[in-house]
Write a protein that holds these residues in place. Structure first.
Motif, PDB file in Angstrom:
ATOM      1  N   MET A  35      40.214  24.172  57.124  1.00 57.89           N
ATOM      2  CA  MET A  35      38.662  25.009  56.705  1.00 57.89           C
ATOM      3  C   MET A  35      39.666  25.187  55.503  1.00 57.89           C
ATOM      4  O   MET A  35      38.908  25.207  53.912  1.00 57.89           O
ATOM      5  N   GLY A  36      40.612  26.031  55.480  1.00 60.97           N
ATOM      6  CA  GLY A  36      41.041  26.793  53.816  1.00 60.97           C
ATOM      7  C   GLY A  36      41.771  25.364  54.254  1.00 60.97           C
ATOM      8  O   GLY A  36      41.765  26.288  52.247  1.00 60.97           O
ATOM      9  N   VAL A  37      42.297  24.269  53.842  1.00 61.15           N
ATOM     10  CA  VAL A  37      42.988  23.128  53.448  1.00 61.15           C
ATOM     11  C   VAL A  37      41.903  22.943  52.490  1.00 61.15           C
ATOM     12  O   VAL A  37      42.074  22.294  51.061  1.00 61.15           O
ATOM     13  N   GLU A  38      40.650  22.473  52.719  1.00 59.15           N
ATOM     14  CA  GLU A  38      39.670  22.489  52.470  1.00 59.15           C
ATOM     15  C   GLU A  38      39.214  23.060  51.182  1.00 59.15           C
ATOM     16  O   GLU A  38      38.469  22.301  50.578  1.00 59.15           O
ATOM     17  N   GLY A  39      38.554  24.720  51.714  1.00 61.80           N
ATOM     18  CA  GLY A  39      38.327  25.245  51.131  1.00 61.80           C
ATOM     19  C   GLY A  39      39.475  25.440  49.003  1.00 61.80           C
ATOM     20  O   GLY A  39      38.288  26.237  48.793  1.00 61.80           O
ATOM     21  N   ARG A  40      40.388  25.524  49.740  1.00 63.63           N
ATOM     22  CA  ARG A  40      41.398  25.235  48.239  1.00 63.63           C
ATOM     23  C   ARG A  40      40.862  24.903  46.930  1.00 63.63           C
ATOM     24  O   ARG A  40      40.803  25.726  45.791  1.00 63.63           O
ATOM     25  N   ALA A  41      40.110  23.561  46.771  1.00 67.79           N
ATOM     26  CA  ALA A  41      39.421  23.423  45.311  1.00 67.79           C
ATOM     27  C   ALA A  41      38.599  23.830  45.150  1.00 67.79           C
ATOM     28  O   ALA A  41      38.387  24.930  44.269  1.00 67.79           O
ATOM     29  N   TYR A  42      37.828  23.958  45.932  1.00 67.69           N
ATOM     30  CA  TYR A  42      36.445  24.782  45.865  1.00 67.69           C
ATOM     31  C   TYR A  42      36.279  26.520  45.524  1.00 67.69           C
ATOM     32  O   TYR A  42      36.203  27.081  44.220  1.00 67.69           O
ATOM     33  N   ARG A  43      37.533  27.469  46.080  1.00 61.04           N
ATOM     34  CA  ARG A  43      37.967  28.527  45.699  1.00 61.04           C
ATOM     35  C   ARG A  43      38.372  28.333  44.230  1.00 61.04           C
ATOM     36  O   ARG A  43      38.556  29.339  43.560  1.00 61.04           O
ATOM     37  N   GLY A  44      39.511  27.248  43.861  1.00 59.89           N
ATOM     38  CA  GLY A  44      40.090  27.252  42.904  1.00 59.89           C
ATOM     39  C   GLY A  44      38.867  27.470  41.404  1.00 59.89           C
ATOM     40  O   GLY A  44      38.862  28.442  40.521  1.00 59.89           O
ATOM     41  N   ARG A  45      38.216  27.248  41.660  1.00 63.10           N
ATOM     42  CA  ARG A  45      36.765  26.411  40.625  1.00 63.10           C
ATOM     43  C   ARG A  45      35.817  27.692  40.665  1.00 63.10           C
ATOM     44  O   ARG A  45      35.534  28.556  39.549  1.00 63.10           O
ATOM     45  N   VAL A  46      36.047  28.488  41.551  1.00 59.74           N
ATOM     46  CA  VAL A  46      34.599  29.524  41.705  1.00 59.74           C
ATOM     47  C   VAL A  46      35.964  30.671  40.798  1.00 59.74           C
ATOM     48  O   VAL A  46      34.975  31.313  40.419  1.00 59.74           O
TER      49      VAL A  46
END
Length: 70
Positions: A35-46
């Motif tokens: 989940m952390g790896v998949e969420g890394r792209a979203y976190r960067g944008r947010v």
């Protein structure tokens, strides 16, 4: 003294039911890592958008000070 040891042992025995086996913990850790790896792209944008919004908000507060007219 023996009664104290038995009391402690039998009072701690139900607590072992709440501790999951190691294989469940590793599956949980693996899921969290994925989940952390998949969420890394979203976190960067947010976080980028949050930084922009925060800087605009601070700019609005500090740059638009009321000016008195002489």
């Amino acid at each position: 003294m023996l009664q104290l040891i038995f009391t402690i042992a039998f009072s701690a025995a139900p607590l072992t039911l709440y501790i999951p086996p190691i294989r469940c913990l590793t599956a949980f850790a693996q899921t969290m890592e994925e989940m952390g790896v998949e969420g890394r792209a979203y976190r960067g944008r947010v976080f980028a958008r949050a930084r922009i919004a925060w800087s605009r908000l601070l700019d609005c507060f500090f740059s638009s000070s009321p000016r008195s007219r002489p």
